[in-house]
Write an enzyme that holds these catalytic residues in place. Structure first.
Site, PDB file in Angstrom:
ATOM      1  N   TRP A 373      39.325  28.152  35.369  1.00 60.00           N
ATOM      2  CA  TRP A 373      40.240  28.972  36.180  1.00 60.00           C
ATOM      3  C   TRP A 373      39.639  29.301  37.541  1.00 60.00           C
ATOM      4  O   TRP A 373      40.329  29.790  38.429  1.00 60.00           O
ATOM      5  CB  TRP A 373      40.591  30.274  35.435  1.00 60.00           C
ATOM      6  CG  TRP A 373      39.434  31.256  35.377  1.00 60.00           C
ATOM      7  CD1 TRP A 373      38.139  30.964  35.056  1.00 60.00           C
ATOM      8  CD2 TRP A 373      39.464  32.653  35.676  1.00 60.00           C
ATOM      9  NE1 TRP A 373      37.362  32.100  35.109  1.00 60.00           N
ATOM     10  CE2 TRP A 373      38.148  33.154  35.488  1.00 60.00           C
ATOM     11  CE3 TRP A 373      40.461  33.541  36.061  1.00 60.00           C
ATOM     12  CZ2 TRP A 373      37.812  34.496  35.675  1.00 60.00           C
ATOM     13  CZ3 TRP A 373      40.130  34.873  36.255  1.00 60.00           C
ATOM     14  CH2 TRP A 373      38.821  35.332  36.063  1.00 60.00           C
ATOM     15  N   ASP A 374      38.352  29.042  37.706  1.00 55.13           N
ATOM     16  CA  ASP A 374      37.672  29.278  38.982  1.00 55.13           C
ATOM     17  C   ASP A 374      38.482  28.664  40.130  1.00 55.13           C
ATOM     18  O   ASP A 374      38.570  29.215  41.221  1.00 55.13           O
ATOM     19  CB  ASP A 374      36.278  28.614  38.976  1.00 55.13           C
ATOM     20  CG  ASP A 374      35.390  29.072  37.826  1.00 55.13           C
ATOM     21  OD1 ASP A 374      35.922  29.363  36.738  1.00 55.13           O
ATOM     22  OD2 ASP A 374      34.164  29.119  37.997  1.00 55.13           O
ATOM     23  N   GLU A 503      33.944  38.143  29.703  1.00 56.61           N
ATOM     24  CA  GLU A 503      33.531  37.438  28.478  1.00 56.61           C
ATOM     25  C   GLU A 503      32.574  38.252  27.616  1.00 56.61           C
ATOM     26  O   GLU A 503      32.076  37.746  26.617  1.00 56.61           O
ATOM     27  CB  GLU A 503      32.906  36.082  28.844  1.00 56.61           C
ATOM     28  CG  GLU A 503      33.918  35.134  29.465  1.00 56.61           C
ATOM     29  CD  GLU A 503      33.356  33.742  29.724  1.00 56.61           C
ATOM     30  OE1 GLU A 503      32.147  33.538  29.587  1.00 56.61           O
ATOM     31  OE2 GLU A 503      34.164  32.857  30.090  1.00 56.61           O
ATOM     32  N   LYS A 611      30.846  41.673  31.708  1.00 59.47           N
ATOM     33  CA  LYS A 611      30.128  40.598  32.398  1.00 59.47           C
ATOM     34  C   LYS A 611      30.651  40.478  33.836  1.00 59.47           C
ATOM     35  O   LYS A 611      29.936  40.132  34.752  1.00 59.47           O
ATOM     36  CB  LYS A 611      30.383  39.297  31.632  1.00 59.47           C
ATOM     37  CG  LYS A 611      29.669  38.085  32.165  1.00 59.47           C
ATOM     38  CD  LYS A 611      30.016  36.861  31.315  1.00 59.47           C
ATOM     39  CE  LYS A 611      29.347  35.609  31.826  1.00 59.47           C
ATOM     40  NZ  LYS A 611      29.854  34.397  31.145  1.00 59.47           N
ATOM     41  N   GLN A 612      31.958  40.724  34.006  1.00 56.50           N
ATOM     42  CA  GLN A 612      32.599  40.457  35.299  1.00 56.50           C
ATOM     43  C   GLN A 612      33.872  41.273  35.425  1.00 56.50           C
ATOM     44  O   GLN A 612      34.387  41.800  34.437  1.00 56.50           O
ATOM     45  CB  GLN A 612      32.928  38.976  35.401  1.00 56.50           C
ATOM     46  CG  GLN A 612      33.907  38.482  34.358  1.00 56.50           C
ATOM     47  CD  GLN A 612      33.773  36.992  34.091  1.00 56.50           C
ATOM     48  OE1 GLN A 612      33.138  36.593  33.131  1.00 56.50           O
ATOM     49  NE2 GLN A 612      34.379  36.187  34.946  1.00 56.50           N
TER      50      GLN A 612
HETATM   51  C1  BGC Z   1      32.447  33.027  33.614  1.00 54.46           C
HETATM   52  C2  BGC Z   1      33.813  32.397  33.647  1.00 54.46           C
HETATM   53  C3  BGC Z   1      33.789  31.193  34.560  1.00 54.46           C
HETATM   54  C4  BGC Z   1      32.704  30.214  34.134  1.00 54.46           C
HETATM   55  C5  BGC Z   1      32.557  29.059  35.090  1.00 54.46           C
HETATM   56  C6  BGC Z   1      31.436  31.989  33.192  1.00 54.46           C
HETATM   57  O1  BGC Z   1      30.153  32.535  33.241  1.00 54.46           O
HETATM   58  O2  BGC Z   1      32.405  34.101  32.717  1.00 54.46           O
HETATM   59  O3  BGC Z   1      34.759  33.334  34.116  1.00 54.46           O
HETATM   60  O4  BGC Z   1      35.012  30.547  34.535  1.00 54.46           O
HETATM   61  O5  BGC Z   1      31.470  30.909  34.122  1.00 54.46           O
HETATM   62  O6  BGC Z   1      32.239  29.487  36.357  1.00 54.46           O
END
Ligand code: BGC
Length: 785
Positions: A373-374, A503, A611-612
């Site tokens: 999804w990035d 996550e 995490k984010q």
């Molecule tokens: C993040 C995801 C991201 C992926 C690739 C993961 O560490 O939690 O949101 O899509 O990295 O960048």
């Protein structure tokens, strides 16, 4: 309150190995501690070929990650589960790693010229030229010295071409020297099995050699790609000036071709060569004349000298910067950061509608080269305003994979609609850990969001009619399959059993972000479907989209469950999040971050720890759907719980802070994003750059400090600049126009550079923009709430 030990939002000193410079990435001496890092940072790519900045001679005995990749091409192999279950992803795709065409080295008196004998070494990538240059001196055991220089480019003009100019000068002796140039499909694999973010990249495991040989001055190899339908051809050709003698072509072993020439040099004289390397892939069924076609194409391309290819490259770079450049006043390190980020996005983004942009671009083995999804939440919003044609191609790529997404939905027991894979290259779900993979259904909303973003910026109805609306409809259908109207909550529409962006929390009911984005998705899908219907299009019938179905989507959107916690006044991240124990940050030493590498997922899932950005991301993306007070409360609650262990996080918090006028914090988060790779802040840039973070940096400047929001009635700006950033200047492509935004001496200036007049908004005030008639307005003050 407990103290969070975060790696983020601390004004870090610039610790990267490359010099701070507005346009160049220069390494003054070889940095033995960080060869892998510089290899990533000095990568070259053109959207199809990507090649790490490894040395032509290789790094004997030192850790290095050799890598040349082809975007959109992958090997596939079954995922091995200790315990499998129905619907688990079956195969993993790995971005294709191909033969190394960069390898060139010399031999003097039987001694191989290697970096261990280097007296000095410098390399530099100029982002205005798109050429990587090296210069170094070497001394033999007997004291003979050579000056060696190389220039390398991956052509933006000719997507299948890599070209190198290599020169060797005898500094203090006269004698004979051999130069060897190879095509090597047997180089050592790179792996780091204890880190889930890195793939195991072994070229030998992925390519099966079919044929190799030399013919008419060209050396070539044809490989079949393991577990897939691809065949790939790599071919090299050289120009050795006439003074070279004894040119020989050797097949060193299966998978390694070498062309070698001998030179008699007088002191001060130079030997030089130009090497062209071509890569192409094809479906296996169609390879009969692949080698011949490559031979013809390479013969033609080798008519271009390195100098003429470099001139084409410089002109492509110039065009790119004209559209995309961002200028920052008063901070050379940040200036370099944002330029490097934009340059990397441009280099790695697929431009052919058949490839996308991986989480690490084309710069390393991280995440196996997968697309996430990035692309949709981070990259496409940036490209929609800077390179709309590329944004369009990335969306076209998702359209190509719509059938695979439909099939995946069936596998997941959804009778209609499409479910895009959380991570993939070829369209198949490749996520082996479903709680932080397949469960992230918000990927569907991300694609809808990107379509909306591109459409609002471009007004490209043709794309919507041909591809966009079909994707919107098929992905929207999934929400009704997934969610339900809950009678125990007055018929609120709820979505259960999903994972949101954060996550560190998995498989929950009513992830706020997912529900809020699904609402936006459903509303936009209804609106676009109705617009299409008004054109009396037969497409809706073809998709069997009835008025009843649209009404149901509308109902689900209206009744979407988006609660506010009465006691805390914040949006709960999900149904259970606020009931959990808060993570004990005070008892977590700095070396335990990122948490994912030190704690079992269950330990993390049991706590309030992020995490984010999750709720905060929803606040940023959903613009005016939430009041400033609500946004401030959510940020104040979630920021102290957020580790920013994901590189996708700091830029979003920067935007959230900027919108609320918390400019010092916004600037600190921006700084963390802008130089995340140059300073290796997450300690893993050696596996590849962080593409989402790079695009997020642009968003932090444009959506954050300039306060840009793209709405139906036009572009809205609310510029607030932190003291550290006295000036900011960028251009936007917008519905066939180019608009320049510039801040100088406390004033924001808007200017239409090309295209029809339009109205834009500054802090809600409508401003009419006509060609070359700049309008100025004062900046907004900080601390809006
Ligand atoms: C993040 C995801 C991201 C992926 C690739 C993961 O560490 O939690 O949101 O899509 O990295 O960048």
């Amino acid at each position: 309150m407990e103290q969070k030990v975060s790696t983020m939002a601390t004004s870090t000193p610039f610790a990267g190995p490359l010099q701070v410079d507005a346009w160049r990435l220069t390494e003054q001496a070889l940095t033995p501690a960080q060869p892998l890092l510089c290899e990533t940072l000095l990568s070259l790519a053109n959207g199809y070929i990507g090649t790490r900045g490894t040395l032509e001679e290789g790094l004997a005995g030192q850790s290095s990650c050799e890598g040349t990749y082809l975007n959109g091409v992958y090997s596939s192999e079954p995922i091995q589960y200790g315990e499998s279950a129905c619907g688990f992803a079956r195969n993993n795709h790995t971005m294709l790693q191909v033969a190394n065409g960069k390898r060139i080295y010399c031999e003097l008196d039987g001694e191989r010229v290697e970096l261990s004998g280097a007296l000095e070494h410098q390399r530099s990538l100029d982002m205005r030229q798109g050429v990587l240059q090296r210069q170094w001196q070497w001394q033999s055991k007997s004291g003979k010295r050579l000056l060696i220089s190389s220039q390398r480019l991956v052509s933006m003009q000719h997507p299948e071409l890599l070209c190198i100019a290599y020169q060797v000068t005898a500094l203090n002796f006269s004698g004979e020297i051999a130069i060897c140039s190879e095509l090597d499909a047997c180089y050592a694999p790179f792996s780091k099995k204890d880190d889930p973010r890195v793939g195991v990249f072994s070229i030998a495991d992925t390519l099966n050699l079919q044929q190799q040989g030399f013919a008419a001055q060209q050396g070539w190899m044809l490989h079949q790609v393991h577990g897939s339908d691809f065949a790939v051809c790599a071919m090299m050709q050289h120009a050795w000036p006439a003074v070279a003698n004894n040119i020989s072509q050797l097949q060193l072993k299966p998978g390694v071709l070498c062309e070698q020439a001998l030179w008699s040099l007088q002191q001060g004289e130079s030997a030089s060569l130009t090497k062209w390397v071509l890569y192409r892939h094809q479906s296996v069924a169609d390879t009969t004349d692949l080698v011949q076609r490559c031979a013809l194409q390479l013969a033609e391309l080798s008519q271009h000298s390195f100098a003429s290819l470099a001139a084409q490259q410089a002109s492509a770079c110039q065009q790119f910067w004209q559209q995309a450049d961002v200028q920052i006043e008063g901070d050379a390190a940040m200036q370099q950061g944002i330029r490097f980020n934009l340059f990397s996005l441009w280099q790695s983004a697929g431009k052919d509608g058949r490839s996308n942009i991986g989480a690490k671009g084309l710069t390393g083995p991280g995440y196996d080269g997968h697309y996430f999804w990035d692309t949709e939440i981070y990259v496409i919003p940036c490209l929609s305003f800077t390179q709309p044609a590329v944004a369009r191609q990335l969306l076209g790529f998702r359209y190509q994979q719509l059938d695979a997404a439909r099939q995946r939905a069936r596998e997941m027991a959804h009778s209609t609609g499409a479910l895009y894979p959380w991570r993939t290259i070829g369209g198949e779900e490749c996520s082996a850990y479903f709680p932080a993979g397949t469960a992230q259904y918000h990927i569907n909303a991300a694609i809808a969001y990107a379509i909306r973003c591109y459409y609002l910026a471009s007004d490209d109805w043709h794309f919507m009619r041909e591809q966009g609306i079909e994707m919107l409809v098929e992905t929207a259908r999934l929400w009704l399959q997934l969610g339900c109207f809950n009678p125990r909550r007055d018929g609120a529409f709820e979505i259960h059993g999903v994972t949101g962006p954060d996550e560190y929390t998995a498989i929950v009911n009513n992830n706020f972000y997912t529900n809020a984005m699904a609402q936006l998705h459903l509303r936009f899908a209804v609106e676009m479907a109705q617009k299409l219907q008004a054109e009396a299009s037969e497409q809706l019938e073809r998709w069997q989209l009835s008025a009843q179905e649209l009404a149901l989507w509308q109902q689900a959107a209206e009744r979407m469950y988006l609660p506010v916690d009465a006691r805390l006044g914040v949006h709960p991240q999900d149904d259970s999040f606020l009931d959990k124990k808060r993570w004990d940050f005070a008892a977590t030493p700095n070396d335990k971050y990122p948490l994912l590498l030190h704690y079992h997922p269950l330990v993390i899932y049991r706590h309030q720890v992020l995490k984010q950005a999750d709720v905060v991301l929803a606040m940023v993306l959903l613009d005016d759907a939430f009041s400033p007070v609500q946004k401030a409360r959510n940020l104040a609650y979630y920021e102290p719980l957020t580790t920013h262990d994901s590189s996708l996080s700091a830029c979003i918090h920067s935007i959230a802070c900027a919108e609320l006028g918390q400019l010092a914090e916004a600037h600190a988060f921006f700084g963390d994003s802008a130089r995340m790779d140059l300073d290796n802040q997450h300690g893993n840039t050696e596996h590849g750059v962080h593409i989402a973070c790079m695009a997020g940096t642009w968003q932090a400047l444009v959506f954050g400090f300039a306060g840009l929001r793209s709405r139906y009635d036009g572009l809205h700006f609310a510029p607030r600049l932190p003291a550290q950033l006295p000036g900011l200047n960028f251009r936007l492509n917008y519905r066939g126009r180019v608009i320049e935004f510039r801040v100088q001496q406390g004033q924001a200036q808007y200017q239409l550079l090309t295209g029809e007049p339009l109205v834009i908004f500054h802090d809600g005030e409508a401003l009419q923009l006509a060609l070359q008639q700049p309008r100025q307005r004062p900046l907004l003050a900080g601390e809006a709430v």
